[in-house]
Write an enzyme that holds these catalytic residues in place. Sequence first.
Site, PDB file in Angstrom:
ATOM      1  N   TYR A  35      66.128 -64.497  61.432  1.00  0.00           N
ATOM      2  CA  TYR A  35      65.893 -65.940  61.493  1.00  0.00           C
ATOM      3  C   TYR A  35      64.603 -66.161  62.267  1.00  0.00           C
ATOM      4  O   TYR A  35      64.540 -65.934  63.466  1.00  0.00           O
ATOM      5  CB  TYR A  35      67.065 -66.630  62.168  1.00  0.00           C
ATOM      6  N   LYS A  63      65.484 -66.071  56.983  1.00  0.00           N
ATOM      7  CA  LYS A  63      65.357 -67.523  56.898  1.00  0.00           C
ATOM      8  C   LYS A  63      64.184 -67.876  57.791  1.00  0.00           C
ATOM      9  O   LYS A  63      64.139 -67.482  58.956  1.00  0.00           O
ATOM     10  CB  LYS A  63      66.611 -68.242  57.375  1.00  0.00           C
TER      11      LYS A  63
END
Length: 124
Positions: A35, A63
């Site tokens: 992330y 992400k």
Amino acid sequence: LLPPNYYKGAMAKDETLLKYYTDVADASSLPVFIYNMPGNTGINISSTVIAKLAEHPNIVGVKDTSGNIVQMAEIARDTDDSFAIFAAEIGQQNISAVFSLATSPTRMFATTFGVFESVATFSK
């Protein structure tokens, strides 16, 4: 998995990020998703680091909420189609929305500032 931003100075080094994510992925019985959220962590994980981490069999995707579409294109170019990429941006209302899915052989990305501003498709 966010980088530990309380060690921001040390974690800003590529070698440290590579070791951190590799160590976690080696120890985890579950697949690891990177992330990258530089707006909140103060650490941007570069496309070079993400591409190297994508080679680890237990790191399955990223992400990214940096809003850096060039970085997303570099990640798509430098990773296998099986590596999932979710691109999002934290809009003016401080909302994070995921609006892309990594699909083989094409990956789609979008950017937004509260509404869809543009959509681009990148192919290998």
